[in-house]
Design a protein around this motif. Structure first.
Motif, PDB file in Angstrom:
ATOM      1  N   VAL A 118       1.711   0.306  13.011  1.00 59.66           N
ATOM      2  CA  VAL A 118       1.058   1.386  13.162  1.00 59.66           C
ATOM      3  C   VAL A 118      -0.053   1.176  14.094  1.00 59.66           C
ATOM      4  O   VAL A 118      -1.044   0.595  13.993  1.00 59.66           O
ATOM      5  N   ASP A 119       0.438   1.242  15.590  1.00 63.42           N
ATOM      6  CA  ASP A 119      -0.443   0.770  16.483  1.00 63.42           C
ATOM      7  C   ASP A 119      -1.575   1.482  16.949  1.00 63.42           C
ATOM      8  O   ASP A 119      -2.726   1.006  17.464  1.00 63.42           O
ATOM      9  N   LYS A 120      -1.472   2.628  16.611  1.00 62.31           N
ATOM     10  CA  LYS A 120      -2.960   3.343  16.837  1.00 62.31           C
ATOM     11  C   LYS A 120      -4.017   3.369  15.937  1.00 62.31           C
ATOM     12  O   LYS A 120      -3.708   2.927  14.471  1.00 62.31           O
ATOM     13  N   PRO A 121      -5.275   3.600  16.114  1.00 60.72           N
ATOM     14  CA  PRO A 121      -6.264   3.490  15.082  1.00 60.72           C
ATOM     15  C   PRO A 121      -5.890   4.618  13.887  1.00 60.72           C
ATOM     16  O   PRO A 121      -5.312   5.750  14.186  1.00 60.72           O
ATOM     17  N   HIS A 122      -6.037   4.307  12.825  1.00 58.44           N
ATOM     18  CA  HIS A 122      -5.784   4.941  11.527  1.00 58.44           C
ATOM     19  C   HIS A 122      -6.728   4.432  10.492  1.00 58.44           C
ATOM     20  O   HIS A 122      -7.347   3.590  10.464  1.00 58.44           O
ATOM     21  N   ALA A 123      -6.438   5.607   9.516  1.00 56.37           N
ATOM     22  CA  ALA A 123      -7.186   5.182   8.191  1.00 56.37           C
ATOM     23  C   ALA A 123      -6.235   4.421   7.106  1.00 56.37           C
ATOM     24  O   ALA A 123      -5.174   4.948   6.995  1.00 56.37           O
ATOM     25  N   HIS A 124      -6.759   3.404   6.734  1.00 56.08           N
ATOM     26  CA  HIS A 124      -6.024   3.195   5.189  1.00 56.08           C
ATOM     27  C   HIS A 124      -6.539   3.510   4.139  1.00 56.08           C
ATOM     28  O   HIS A 124      -7.755   3.437   3.834  1.00 56.08           O
ATOM     29  N   ILE A 125      -5.632   4.094   3.321  1.00 53.37           N
ATOM     30  CA  ILE A 125      -6.131   4.571   2.191  1.00 53.37           C
ATOM     31  C   ILE A 125      -5.260   3.834   1.023  1.00 53.37           C
ATOM     32  O   ILE A 125      -4.188   3.588   1.005  1.00 53.37           O
ATOM     33  N   VAL A 126      -6.374   3.256   0.029  1.00 52.03           N
ATOM     34  CA  VAL A 126      -5.703   2.224  -0.743  1.00 52.03           C
ATOM     35  C   VAL A 126      -5.926   2.641  -2.205  1.00 52.03           C
ATOM     36  O   VAL A 126      -7.057   2.894  -2.651  1.00 52.03           O
ATOM     37  N   LEU A 127      -4.956   2.908  -2.888  1.00 53.19           N
ATOM     38  CA  LEU A 127      -5.188   3.501  -4.222  1.00 53.19           C
ATOM     39  C   LEU A 127      -4.848   2.074  -5.071  1.00 53.19           C
ATOM     40  O   LEU A 127      -3.456   1.530  -5.193  1.00 53.19           O
ATOM     41  N   TYR A 128      -5.715   1.571  -5.904  1.00 51.00           N
ATOM     42  CA  TYR A 128      -5.569   0.298  -6.728  1.00 51.00           C
ATOM     43  C   TYR A 128      -5.122   0.686  -7.962  1.00 51.00           C
ATOM     44  O   TYR A 128      -5.722   1.749  -8.505  1.00 51.00           O
ATOM     45  N   HIS A 129      -4.220   0.157  -8.584  1.00 51.83           N
ATOM     46  CA  HIS A 129      -3.409   0.498  -9.914  1.00 51.83           C
ATOM     47  C   HIS A 129      -4.022  -0.203 -11.162  1.00 51.83           C
ATOM     48  O   HIS A 129      -3.483   0.225 -12.409  1.00 51.83           O
ATOM     49  N   ASP A 130      -4.918  -1.196 -10.874  1.00 54.32           N
ATOM     50  CA  ASP A 130      -5.754  -1.795 -12.044  1.00 54.32           C
ATOM     51  C   ASP A 130      -7.063  -2.265 -11.815  1.00 54.32           C
ATOM     52  O   ASP A 130      -7.109  -2.466 -10.747  1.00 54.32           O
ATOM     53  N   GLY A 131      -8.011  -2.513 -12.553  1.00 47.70           N
ATOM     54  CA  GLY A 131      -9.252  -3.059 -12.365  1.00 47.70           C
ATOM     55  C   GLY A 131      -9.409  -4.325 -11.697  1.00 47.70           C
ATOM     56  O   GLY A 131      -9.980  -4.606 -10.853  1.00 47.70           O
ATOM     57  N   ASP A 132      -8.315  -5.323 -11.745  1.00 50.46           N
ATOM     58  CA  ASP A 132      -8.322  -6.554 -11.136  1.00 50.46           C
ATOM     59  C   ASP A 132      -7.478  -6.526  -9.565  1.00 50.46           C
ATOM     60  O   ASP A 132      -7.368  -7.529  -9.021  1.00 50.46           O
ATOM     61  N   ALA A 133      -6.911  -5.431  -9.456  1.00 50.07           N
ATOM     62  CA  ALA A 133      -6.044  -5.329  -8.166  1.00 50.07           C
ATOM     63  C   ALA A 133      -6.441  -5.949  -7.244  1.00 50.07           C
ATOM     64  O   ALA A 133      -6.150  -6.833  -6.215  1.00 50.07           O
ATOM     65  N   ARG A 134      -7.694  -5.396  -6.829  1.00 47.80           N
ATOM     66  CA  ARG A 134      -8.467  -5.720  -5.215  1.00 47.80           C
ATOM     67  C   ARG A 134      -8.573  -7.362  -5.466  1.00 47.80           C
ATOM     68  O   ARG A 134      -8.293  -7.738  -4.224  1.00 47.80           O
ATOM     69  N   THR A 135      -8.950  -7.823  -6.259  1.00 44.51           N
ATOM     70  CA  THR A 135      -9.172  -9.399  -6.115  1.00 44.51           C
ATOM     71  C   THR A 135      -8.011 -10.095  -6.332  1.00 44.51           C
ATOM     72  O   THR A 135      -7.947 -10.861  -5.548  1.00 44.51           O
ATOM     73  N   ARG A 136      -6.998  -9.624  -6.851  1.00 39.96           N
ATOM     74  CA  ARG A 136      -5.534 -10.370  -6.647  1.00 39.96           C
ATOM     75  C   ARG A 136      -5.066 -10.284  -5.245  1.00 39.96           C
ATOM     76  O   ARG A 136      -4.558 -11.204  -4.692  1.00 39.96           O
ATOM     77  N   LEU A 137      -5.444  -9.043  -4.727  1.00 34.64           N
ATOM     78  CA  LEU A 137      -4.989  -8.921  -3.345  1.00 34.64           C
ATOM     79  C   LEU A 137      -5.885  -9.486  -2.267  1.00 34.64           C
ATOM     80  O   LEU A 137      -5.435  -9.557  -1.061  1.00 34.64           O
ATOM     81  N   ALA A 138      -6.990 -10.072  -2.667  1.00 33.53           N
ATOM     82  CA  ALA A 138      -8.040 -10.469  -1.543  1.00 33.53           C
ATOM     83  C   ALA A 138      -7.472 -11.927  -0.806  1.00 33.53           C
ATOM     84  O   ALA A 138      -7.943 -12.011   0.068  1.00 33.53           O
ATOM     85  N   LYS A 139      -7.088 -12.598  -1.598  1.00 31.24           N
ATOM     86  CA  LYS A 139      -6.491 -13.967  -1.115  1.00 31.24           C
ATOM     87  C   LYS A 139      -5.144 -14.292  -1.568  1.00 31.24           C
ATOM     88  O   LYS A 139      -4.753 -13.949  -2.534  1.00 31.24           O
TER      89      LYS A 139
END
Length: 139
Positions: A118-139
């Motif tokens: 997706v070479d052009k400027p765009h928006a990322h819309i992220v729907l997390y599926h559980d409360g810890d998902a963001r942390t697990r994806l961070a690193k």
């Protein structure tokens, strides 16, 4: 701008659930199977992208996706959309987008200047599926 972002997230959340035509159970663990391909196998991107995880996408749904995002253990953690700003500004609507899971604990929307796939400027819309998902994806 904040109201239009909120409207976009709301529209995606409301139109995605009825559009599901897949076996949600089959998507819970990586790899999700056909028609999804691992993004790093077809684009010059790392297998695991900090903040997004290991991504799979049906090439027919590009550029918006959904991109299914898995953590290091192969658990579905998020559904990601990548919507080009220029297309949104020109009136393109992304309707009936699928989601990886009906469970959504939180959402984020942020700007991306572009990357392989997706070479052009765009928006990322992220729907997390559980409360810890963001942390697990961070690193």
């Amino acid at each position: 701008m904040k109201s239009s972002v909120f409207a976009l997230v709301t529209a995606i959340a409301l139109t995605s659930a009825p559009a599901l035509a897949h076996d949600e159970e089959a998507l819970k663990s990586a790899p999700p199977g056909e028609p999804y391909v691992q993004v790093s196998d077809v684009l010059p991107l790392p297998e695991f992208i900090p903040g997004l995880g290991t991504l799979f996408v049906d090439p027919e749904t590009l550029p918006a996706g959904p991109f299914l995002s898995y953590d290091h253990a192969g658990k579905l953690s998020a559904t990601v959309y990548m919507t080009p700003l220029e297309e949104l500004e020109n009136g393109t609507a992304y309707e009936g987008l699928a989601i990886g899971s009906h469970t959504v604990s939180s959402a984020e929307v942020y700007y991306n200047a572009g990357h392989p796939g997706v070479d052009k400027p765009h928006a990322h819309i992220v729907l997390y599926h559980d409360g810890d998902a963001r942390t697990r994806l961070a690193k």
